[in-house]
Enzyme design. Structure first.
Site, PDB file in Angstrom:
ATOM      1  CE1 TYR A 143      13.531  31.564   5.978  1.00  0.00           C
ATOM      2  CE2 TYR A 143      13.779  29.191   5.678  1.00  0.00           C
ATOM      3  CZ  TYR A 143      13.484  30.449   5.176  1.00  0.00           C
ATOM      4  OH  TYR A 143      13.143  30.587   3.863  1.00  0.00           O
ATOM      5  CE  LYS A 175      -0.400  -0.321   5.062  1.00  0.00           C
ATOM      6  NZ  LYS A 175      -1.234  -0.846   6.147  1.00  0.00           N
TER       7      LYS A 175
HETATM    8  C1  LIG Z   1      -0.547  -1.881   6.811  1.00  0.00           C
HETATM    9  C2  LIG Z   1      -1.169  -3.162   7.202  1.00  0.00           C
HETATM   10  C3  LIG Z   1      -0.386  -4.334   7.280  1.00  0.00           C
HETATM   11  C4  LIG Z   1       1.121  -4.306   7.217  1.00  0.00           C
HETATM   12  O1  LIG Z   1       1.605  -3.848   8.473  1.00  0.00           O
HETATM   13  P1  LIG Z   1       3.161  -3.711   8.779  1.00  0.00           P
HETATM   14  O2  LIG Z   1       3.183  -3.300  10.213  1.00  0.00           O
HETATM   15  O3  LIG Z   1       3.680  -2.660   7.870  1.00  0.00           O
HETATM   16  O4  LIG Z   1       3.776  -5.031   8.543  1.00  0.00           O
HETATM   17  C5  LIG Z   1      -1.036  -5.536   7.494  1.00  0.00           C
HETATM   18  N1  LIG Z   1      -2.382  -5.583   7.649  1.00  0.00           N
HETATM   19  C6  LIG Z   1      -3.151  -4.472   7.604  1.00  0.00           C
HETATM   20  C7  LIG Z   1      -4.616  -4.604   7.795  1.00  0.00           C
HETATM   21  C8  LIG Z   1      -2.576  -3.232   7.402  1.00  0.00           C
HETATM   22  O5  LIG Z   1      -3.334  -2.135   7.387  1.00  0.00           O
END
Ligand SMILES: *Cc1c(COP(=O)(O)O)cnc(C)c1O
Length: 371
Positions: free
Chosen positions: A266, A45
């Site tokens: 800054y 994702k």
């Molecule tokens: C993002 C997510 C994962 C992966 O989690 P990590 O901590 O990055 O391994 C797995 N399951 C769900 C539902 C998620 O939202």
């Protein structure tokens, strides 16, 4: 093999982000080897945690990974276009109302998180006159996404509520997997077991990256690691079992020697002692380096502290620890790499490696190594 991709010509880019696809593949194999049972998916994702979902997925397919998770339908459609139908692509946030036909046409598998999403997906199946694949998420205690226990009971009471659904997976997500001593983990595991027993039998999935390290009881049929693939430590407070994936090098665009008392940056929050050598690099908070993240760069292992505040597009470094003339325009310094990990950069900013990775800039020139 080394090849390049990105909006920026390497000569024009202010910084270069190198992504080691070989290390991502090795991390996938390490995680898979930790599983006592079941298969290992990959979460890609947010454009593969900012590193490039398509590149990552294509690399992992080489290691036999055939199941991917994205968050949005648009991410799934893009991934499907580039890697095709031989893999399963789950959409964690489910289908937004009205996007059902598009989601089905792309062969995506939505994670149905609510009765509303379930009903809309069933309606799409009726319209298309064929069963549609789906995962059901149940809320085992994170209170974020998924069917509440009462909604699971409603399905148990009326099995017809899954008509038209080809149930591929029953899943839930852990809130405290990176805290192995938290009692929430065992509680969520018990809730998950109890709730899924009420549903028609289907493969089950609970563990994210850190969940894999909680022990075999959490592994079920499919693990869903994300961050650990990209080198983030899934066992905070303990040595990182993963290989470093990302390195970030920023270019020097100017050097100078400052007189005693000169204010830098800054707010003049920094004042030079006499004869201070500084270099200005072409990277700032607009590139995803928070103002309060780690405040040093490295050159050949020598730490170079930031002098003054991080600007939007630049940072001034105190380079007086280097022999004069070491750094000039066009040379690079390391911001993430062997001497400074993503987790360390994040900790300084009071955040997590996930947030640093997903925020890394769109202005970088990107190099993919070891695909
Ligand atoms: C993002 C997510 C994962 C992966 O989690 P990590 O901590 O990055 O391994 C797995 N399951 C769900 C539902 C998620 O939202």
């Amino acid at each position: 093999m080394q090849d390049s991709f990105g909006p920026q010509d390497v000569n024009q880019a202010g910084a270069i982000l190198s992504i080691d696809l070989g290390a991502i593949r090795e991390n996938y194999r390490i995680l898979r080897s930790r599983l006592t049972r079941g298969r290992c998916a990959a979460v890609v994702k947010a454009n593969g945690y900012g590193l490039g979902a398509t590149r990552v997925a294509k690399a992992l397919v080489e290691d036999g990974c055939d199941t991917f998770f994205v968050a949005h339908v648009a991410e799934g459609i893009e991934l499907e276009r580039s890697i095709g139908r031989d893999v399963a692509i789950y959409v964690l946030n489910g289908v937004p109302p009205g996007a059902e036909t598009q989601c089905a046409a792309a062969g995506l598998i939505p994670v149905l998180n609510s009765t509303e999403q379930l009903q809309a997906w069933r309606a799409a199946a009726r319209r298309l006159a064929k069963p549609l694949p789906a995962a059901l998420q149940i809320d085992s205690g994170m209170s974020r996404l998924g069917l509440a226990p009462s909604e699971v009971d409603a399905i148990t009471a009326d099995p017809a509520s899954l008509d038209g659904i080809d149930l591929k997976l029953v899943m839930s997500h852990l809130a405290c997997a990176d805290e192995p001593d938290s009692p929430a983990n065992a509680l969520q595991l018990r809730n998950f077991e109890a709730l899924r027993a009420k549903l028609p039998s289907a493969p089950a999935s609970l563990a994210n990256s850190s969940g894999i390290f909680l022990g075999g009881g959490f592994h079920f049929d499919l693990a869903r690691p994300g961050a650990a693939l990209y080198g983030v430590n899934p066992t905070p407070g303990k040595p990182n079992p993963m290989r470093q994936v990302v390195s970030l090098a920023a270019k020097v665009i100017q050097t100078r020697t400052l007189e005693a008392g000169a204010g830098v940056g800054y707010g003049h929050s920094y004042r030079a002692a006499g004869g201070l050598s500084v270099a200005t690099i072409s990277l700032g908070y607009a590139d995803g380096w928070p103002r309060h993240a780690a405040s040093r760069a490295f050159h050949d292992g020598v730490p170079l502290p930031f002098a003054g505040r991080v600007s939007m597009d630049s940072i001034v470094l105190d380079i007086s620890a280097l022999p004069p003339g070491t750094l000039g325009t066009g040379d690079t310094v390391e911001l993430i790499g062997a001497h400074q990990t993503v987790d360390e950069v994040a900790a300084q900013a009071g955040t997590i490696g996930y947030e640093i990775l997903t925020g890394l800039g769109s202005r970088f020139h990107r190099i993919y190594e070891g695909g």
